[in-house]
Enzyme design. Structure first.
Site, PDB file in Angstrom:
ATOM      1  N   SER A 123       0.665  -1.122  -0.316  1.00  0.00           N
ATOM      2  CA  SER A 123       0.184  -0.253  -0.424  1.00  0.00           C
ATOM      3  C   SER A 123       0.982   1.398  -0.063  1.00  0.00           C
ATOM      4  O   SER A 123       0.455   2.594   0.141  1.00  0.00           O
ATOM      5  CB  SER A 123      -0.695  -0.037   1.076  1.00  0.00           C
ATOM      6  OG  SER A 123      -0.246  -0.411   2.287  1.00  0.00           O
ATOM      7  N   HIS A 146      -2.498  -2.110  -5.729  1.00  0.00           N
ATOM      8  CA  HIS A 146      -3.024  -2.189  -4.590  1.00  0.00           C
ATOM      9  C   HIS A 146      -4.051  -2.460  -4.510  1.00  0.00           C
ATOM     10  O   HIS A 146      -5.435  -1.871  -5.228  1.00  0.00           O
ATOM     11  CB  HIS A 146      -2.344  -0.895  -4.881  1.00  0.00           C
ATOM     12  CG  HIS A 146      -3.045  -0.620  -2.786  1.00  0.00           C
ATOM     13  ND1 HIS A 146      -3.211   0.721  -2.666  1.00  0.00           N
ATOM     14  CD2 HIS A 146      -3.296  -1.093  -1.382  1.00  0.00           C
ATOM     15  CE1 HIS A 146      -3.510   0.987  -1.340  1.00  0.00           C
ATOM     16  NE2 HIS A 146      -3.627   0.253  -1.171  1.00  0.00           N
ATOM     17  N   GLU A 158      -5.584  -0.296  -7.140  1.00  0.00           N
ATOM     18  CA  GLU A 158      -3.468   0.175  -7.779  1.00  0.00           C
ATOM     19  C   GLU A 158      -3.029  -0.314  -8.586  1.00  0.00           C
ATOM     20  O   GLU A 158      -2.270  -1.303  -7.987  1.00  0.00           O
ATOM     21  CB  GLU A 158      -3.683   1.040  -7.614  1.00  0.00           C
ATOM     22  CG  GLU A 158      -5.260   2.374  -6.842  1.00  0.00           C
ATOM     23  CD  GLU A 158      -3.350   3.739  -5.763  1.00  0.00           C
ATOM     24  OE1 GLU A 158      -3.710   4.427  -6.078  1.00  0.00           O
ATOM     25  OE2 GLU A 158      -3.126   2.957  -4.894  1.00  0.00           O
ATOM     26  N   ASN A 196      -3.369   6.340  -0.905  1.00  0.00           N
ATOM     27  CA  ASN A 196      -3.121   6.532  -0.259  1.00  0.00           C
ATOM     28  C   ASN A 196      -2.804   8.134   0.978  1.00  0.00           C
ATOM     29  O   ASN A 196      -2.938   8.367   2.007  1.00  0.00           O
ATOM     30  CB  ASN A 196      -2.099   5.165   0.419  1.00  0.00           C
ATOM     31  CG  ASN A 196      -2.915   4.175   1.241  1.00  0.00           C
ATOM     32  OD1 ASN A 196      -3.706   4.280   2.179  1.00  0.00           O
ATOM     33  ND2 ASN A 196      -2.466   2.899   1.247  1.00  0.00           N
TER      34      ASN A 196
END
Length: 288
Positions: A123, A146, A158, A196
């Site tokens: 992540s 991700h 992702e 994130n």
């Protein structure tokens, strides 16, 4: 990479929350899946939990009985990495530690066939940095994927190429994710990627609002759900994924980008005191 995606052979390393559900997604798509974990007890628990998820999904009308049966038939334990000698795609989904992930990736490089694509479900850690653990011959077939929790419900993934990732690997990975019902987006290889960085900027500010006495965690969650249209508020989210993991991610982001991602003192204090959240453990909403 030319056979139909339903015939693909998938491997996942790490039977935790994310890894187990990544395995479930591909099994639900009808693919042959092997799930590995160094802890046999964790592997057994993960398979039992996935069975419960499927049973509940059938009861709620999310899956048909045929989908449940197919997924259970297609999802099998892998006692060791030698079971991945015939896989087309193997995803590493272990603890978010550079050293731990590098060790697993190096072992997969040796165990997987030459044509296998290896993916990392990190992540925050740059894909090119992780790729240094692989042989130069493997790096063109290494990519970041991700996923978001809960993986069996959240469609977004992702897709992150490293410096050496072949564009064909990216295109193939996007296609197999779409075949599994996901919505992939391409993201540049930077620490924290895109989602994130946006998410933790919000989480940090939410904790600061509590520190300053502006509003309580439950009221801020209500504000995000009713005022911003979020399906879940920041504090409920931190309880679900654990504040400990959030703190770990923010420390990585701070190291990469500086003070704007410094974890709030209150978050550190609560994690140190054991108020990190998670299944059956105290968190923000129980003790906010």
């Amino acid at each position: 990479m030319s056979q139909p995606f339903v015939e693909m052979r998938i491997g996942v390393v790490g039977a935790g929350l994310m890894g187990a559900e990544i395995a479930l997604v591909f099994a639900l798509a009808g693919m042959d899946v092997r799930l590995n974990d160094r802890d046999p007890g964790a592997l057994d628990a993960a398979l039992a939990r996935l069975g419960t998820i499927l049973d509940r999904g059938v009861a709620r009308g999310l899956y048909t009985e045929a989908q449940r049966s197919t997924a259970l038939d297609r999802l099998r334990p892998a006692p060791d990495l030698a079971c991945f000698a015939d896989r087309d795609l193997v995803t590493e989904a272990v603890y978010e530690s550079l050293d731990v992930k590098r060790n697993v990736l190096a072992a997969l490089d040796a165990a997987c066939p030459e044509a296998c694509v290896i993916a990392s479900n990190t992540s925050t850690l740059p894909i090119s940095t992780l790729g240094a653990a692989l042989s130069p011959a493997r790096r063109p077939r290494f990519v970041g994927t991700h996923y978001f929790s809960p993986v069996f419900r959240m469609r977004l993934v992702e897709v992150v190429p490293g410096f050496d990732t072949d564009p064909e690997t990216v295109a193939w990975t996007v296609a197999i994710l779409e075949a599994a019902g996901k919505q992939p987006i391409a993201v540049k290889d930077v620490a924290g990627f895109a989602v994130n960085r946006m998410l933790h900027a919000m989480l940090i500010e939410a904790v600061r609002l509590v520190e300053e006495g502006v509003a309580s965690p439950d009221h801020l969650d209500t504000a995000c759900r009713l005022g911003l249209g979020h399906p879940i508020g920041p504090f409920a989210l931190m309880d679900n994924v654990t504040s400990g993991l959030c703190l770990q991610v923010q420390e990585i982001l701070q190291d990469a980008y500086g003070e704007r991602f410094r974890p709030p003192a209150l978050l550190k204090q609560r994690v140190a005191a054991g108020y990190s959240g998670g299944r059956g453990k105290p968190g923000w909403m129980a003790n906010g």
